[in-house]
Design a protein around this motif. Sequence first.
Motif, PDB file in Angstrom:
ATOM      1  N   LEU A  14      -1.089  81.383 -20.637  1.00 64.69           N
ATOM      2  CA  LEU A  14      -1.422  81.609 -19.229  1.00 64.69           C
ATOM      3  C   LEU A  14      -0.812  82.914 -18.716  1.00 64.69           C
ATOM      4  CD1 LEU A  14      -2.871  80.463 -16.787  1.00 64.69           C
ATOM      5  CD2 LEU A  14      -0.768  79.234 -16.171  1.00 64.69           C
ATOM      6  N   ASN A  15       0.428  83.213 -19.115  1.00 65.18           N
ATOM      7  CA  ASN A  15       1.069  84.443 -18.640  1.00 65.18           C
ATOM      8  C   ASN A  15       0.291  85.677 -19.076  1.00 65.18           C
ATOM      9  OD1 ASN A  15       3.121  82.978 -17.450  1.00 65.18           O
ATOM     10  ND2 ASN A  15       4.481  83.120 -19.244  1.00 65.18           N
ATOM     11  N   ALA A  16      -0.184  85.685 -20.329  1.00 60.79           N
ATOM     12  CA  ALA A  16      -0.956  86.826 -20.822  1.00 60.79           C
ATOM     13  C   ALA A  16      -2.274  86.958 -20.069  1.00 60.79           C
ATOM     14  CB  ALA A  16      -1.217  86.666 -22.317  1.00 60.79           C
ATOM     15  N   LYS A  17      -2.895  85.816 -19.748  1.00 61.29           N
ATOM     16  CA  LYS A  17      -4.165  85.871 -19.028  1.00 61.29           C
ATOM     17  C   LYS A  17      -3.971  86.382 -17.600  1.00 61.29           C
ATOM     18  CE  LYS A  17      -6.304  82.197 -21.755  1.00 61.29           C
ATOM     19  NZ  LYS A  17      -6.839  80.815 -21.772  1.00 61.29           N
ATOM     20  N   ILE A  18      -2.881  85.967 -16.960  1.00 58.68           N
ATOM     21  CA  ILE A  18      -2.598  86.450 -15.605  1.00 58.68           C
ATOM     22  C   ILE A  18      -2.321  87.951 -15.623  1.00 58.68           C
ATOM     23  CG2 ILE A  18      -0.961  86.319 -13.697  1.00 58.68           C
ATOM     24  CD1 ILE A  18      -0.626  83.341 -14.317  1.00 58.68           C
TER      25      ILE A  18
END
Length: 298
Positions: A14-18
Amino acid sequence: MAATRRPPTLFRNLNAKIAAIPMILTALVVFVGGTAWTVVYSFTNSRLLPREKFVGLDQYERLWSSNKWLISIENLFIYGICSLVLSLVIGFVLAALLDQKIRFENTFRTILLYPFALSFIVTGLVWQWILNPQFGIQAVVRSLGFESFSFDPLYNPDIVIYGILIAGLWQSTGLIMCLMLAGLRGIDEDIWKAARIDGIPMWKTYLFIVIPMMRPVFITTLVIIASGIVRVYDLVVAQTSGGPGISSEVPAKYVYDAMFLSQNLGQGFAGSTMMLLAVIIVIVPWAYLEFGGRKRHV
């Protein structure tokens, strides 16, 4: 002990996608939005400023009836075919030679790659001087006693595009060589040993074993070369400014001249759209080979 439940696919990494959201938004707004805006306004009669007065295909009819545009397309075709073939051949041959573990390999690799570090403007100006009949190769050879020697491609409308091609090859071949060399270094040493034990000639080893194994490298290299061909502009401006006459015009220069010199945005947008189609023709086969072929093998 109960098995750890994995998060849904949507929430993985999720952090990479954000973190990727700003780049995605930039691509959608700037690139996709700008491209759509250009295509839409290519159907208008915009001059100095964009105008929403649609004229259908008038700009495209005017574009393809322009002798300057037709010459630029012909030049791009000649430059593209020659650049594509020669870059691959020369780059692969140089990589194969350096792959023989020769002495001073790092020195040779640096020398061959150095032109790629220069801007196209610098490269164009350097080769403009080298190909100048009063100061360059022709003058040097004639000073050695060969008075009838003639080599002035930038001043001959029939072969001027080949003078530009020489500068383009000098700058880009080093990068192709490095890509090919990286691919060759990825070939398992056991394959070379097996080929030598079986008595397979070196050229057959490269042609029927090594090159097919380097397919991803060749595809990537082709895309890099093709993208450079479509947007060639700096070399032409630095070496000939489109001359003699309009004999060395290319599409990118045509678009620039239409938009900023002739102040005809509609015509420039039409030329840009045709260049976009050329890029799509390059990207679609590459995407199919890269992703379509990969899915078939999964």
